[in-house]
Write a protein that holds these residues in place. Sequence first.
Motif, PDB file in Angstrom:
ATOM      1  N   VAL A 176       0.840  -1.195   0.000  1.00 39.09           N
ATOM      2  CA  VAL A 176       0.000   0.000   0.000  1.00 39.09           C
ATOM      3  C   VAL A 176       0.874   1.244   0.000  1.00 39.09           C
ATOM      4  O   VAL A 176       2.035   1.206   0.429  1.00 39.09           O
ATOM      5  CB  VAL A 176      -0.951   0.029   1.212  1.00 39.09           C
ATOM      6  CG1 VAL A 176      -1.875  -1.161   1.188  1.00 39.09           C
ATOM      7  CG2 VAL A 176      -0.168   0.067   2.524  1.00 39.09           C
ATOM      8  N   THR A 177       0.323   2.334  -0.465  1.00 37.90           N
ATOM      9  CA  THR A 177       1.041   3.607  -0.512  1.00 37.90           C
ATOM     10  C   THR A 177       0.697   4.427   0.718  1.00 37.90           C
ATOM     11  O   THR A 177      -0.491   4.708   0.957  1.00 37.90           O
ATOM     12  CB  THR A 177       0.656   4.400  -1.773  1.00 37.90           C
ATOM     13  OG1 THR A 177       0.943   3.606  -2.930  1.00 37.90           O
ATOM     14  CG2 THR A 177       1.447   5.706  -1.850  1.00 37.90           C
ATOM     15  N   GLY A 179      -0.271   7.284   3.157  1.00 33.15           N
ATOM     16  CA  GLY A 179      -1.014   8.518   2.944  1.00 33.15           C
ATOM     17  C   GLY A 179      -2.418   8.381   3.505  1.00 33.15           C
ATOM     18  O   GLY A 179      -2.812   7.332   4.033  1.00 33.15           O
ATOM     19  N   TRP A 180      -3.177   9.457   3.412  1.00 34.05           N
ATOM     20  CA  TRP A 180      -4.538   9.450   3.930  1.00 34.05           C
ATOM     21  C   TRP A 180      -5.481   8.842   2.899  1.00 34.05           C
ATOM     22  O   TRP A 180      -6.285   9.524   2.275  1.00 34.05           O
ATOM     23  CB  TRP A 180      -4.980  10.862   4.313  1.00 34.05           C
ATOM     24  CG  TRP A 180      -4.215  11.406   5.472  1.00 34.05           C
ATOM     25  CD1 TRP A 180      -3.213  12.319   5.448  1.00 34.05           C
ATOM     26  CD2 TRP A 180      -4.402  11.053   6.839  1.00 34.05           C
ATOM     27  NE1 TRP A 180      -2.744  12.564   6.708  1.00 34.05           N
ATOM     28  CE2 TRP A 180      -3.467  11.794   7.596  1.00 34.05           C
ATOM     29  CE3 TRP A 180      -5.265  10.177   7.512  1.00 34.05           C
ATOM     30  CZ2 TRP A 180      -3.365  11.694   8.971  1.00 34.05           C
ATOM     31  CZ3 TRP A 180      -5.158  10.081   8.892  1.00 34.05           C
ATOM     32  CH2 TRP A 180      -4.231  10.829   9.598  1.00 34.05           C
ATOM     33  N   ASN A 181      -5.336   7.544   2.701  1.00 30.71           N
ATOM     34  CA  ASN A 181      -6.203   6.833   1.776  1.00 30.71           C
ATOM     35  C   ASN A 181      -6.713   5.572   2.455  1.00 30.71           C
ATOM     36  O   ASN A 181      -6.129   5.078   3.424  1.00 30.71           O
ATOM     37  CB  ASN A 181      -5.463   6.496   0.477  1.00 30.71           C
ATOM     38  CG  ASN A 181      -4.183   5.704   0.720  1.00 30.71           C
ATOM     39  OD1 ASN A 181      -4.213   4.510   0.998  1.00 30.71           O
ATOM     40  ND2 ASN A 181      -3.029   6.381   0.631  1.00 30.71           N
ATOM     41  N   GLY A 182      -7.818   5.036   1.940  1.00 31.09           N
ATOM     42  CA  GLY A 182      -8.480   3.901   2.558  1.00 31.09           C
ATOM     43  C   GLY A 182      -7.612   2.668   2.722  1.00 31.09           C
ATOM     44  O   GLY A 182      -7.546   2.096   3.817  1.00 31.09           O
ATOM     45  N   PHE A 184      -4.366   2.317   2.918  1.00 29.87           N
ATOM     46  CA  PHE A 184      -3.287   2.495   3.904  1.00 29.87           C
ATOM     47  C   PHE A 184      -3.852   2.510   5.321  1.00 29.87           C
ATOM     48  O   PHE A 184      -3.316   1.853   6.217  1.00 29.87           O
ATOM     49  CB  PHE A 184      -2.530   3.790   3.621  1.00 29.87           C
ATOM     50  CG  PHE A 184      -1.477   4.111   4.645  1.00 29.87           C
ATOM     51  CD1 PHE A 184      -0.300   3.391   4.701  1.00 29.87           C
ATOM     52  CD2 PHE A 184      -1.675   5.123   5.576  1.00 29.87           C
ATOM     53  CE1 PHE A 184       0.670   3.677   5.641  1.00 29.87           C
ATOM     54  CE2 PHE A 184      -0.711   5.409   6.522  1.00 29.87           C
ATOM     55  CZ  PHE A 184       0.463   4.686   6.546  1.00 29.87           C
TER      56      PHE A 184
END
Length: 329
Positions: A176-177, A179-182, A184
Amino acid sequence: MRYVTQKILFFFVTLWAAVTINFILPRMMPGNPALAMFAKFQGQLNPAALHALELEFGFSKQPLILQYLTYLKNLVTLHWGLSYTYYPTPVTTVIAHSLPWTIGLVGAATVIAVIIGTLLGIYIAWRRNGFLDSTLPVTTMFLQAMPYFWTGTMLLFLFAFLYHVFPLGHAYSSTVTPGWNGPFIGSVIGHAILPAITVFLGSVSGWIIGMRNNMINTLGEDYVVFAEAKGVSNWRLMTSYAARNAILPQVTSFALAMGLIVSGSILTEEVFSYPGIGFQLTNGVLSQDLPLIQSAFLIIAVAVLVVNLLVDILYSRLDPRVRTGGGTH
């Protein structure tokens, strides 16, 4: 104001003592990180480069008082040296990357343990000699008596290695990358569940038993007995009269626990390879990384002192006897 002033003065005196001890101890230890770095590069560094490393790690031929003044200056300006383990990364960078993981993991687990433990302690004290009062403290004490690393290892073996319910370790998946993403955030939560359960099981017993004992003592006070005789409802008697006063010692314990959050659960982070401050401190000890060890201990000491100062001030507002000398805690 006099009470608060005394506490603030004591805070600064204790802080100075912690800073000074933190300066002296590494200089009393055997070994030299610069020589270790020299050996790491197998003699590729010349004497000038070695001397530069010695200065960078805080070792010099200056008188001790001058070294101490330089140390204080670097402390204030956040020049805490370079990490030997992650050379040439500054120690402040290593701590800045590790501290949020520890605060997020141990902090959340501790807050949940405090809330659940306090509520259960209130309930089983009110229903004392019942089934939960007979079984819950014993069960949780048994779990708390287990070493953190053993509990974590068993959870890891059962739910990660054997049944593959949770990941084996680390803070998030490498796929996963950040950052503020689902994906992650979901990966971070999934990786934190087992270490959080380990911390929770190792601490909730103290909150249950502490609140239970405080409640039982408070329920025997004259004002509680008088309120019960006046016909005060059970809910109000339990919350407004008993729990409100019984929870005061829990505030002190909670503040101390919050201060120790910064140190993290070192063994838990080591078992789960969780990149918190405890994991980095273990790596620093194994690598004789004095700048990293010194900085980590300083952060822990400052956190404990700051939280103690805040709880002293808060406690004086909750219990006026403290600031008037009518009681202790």
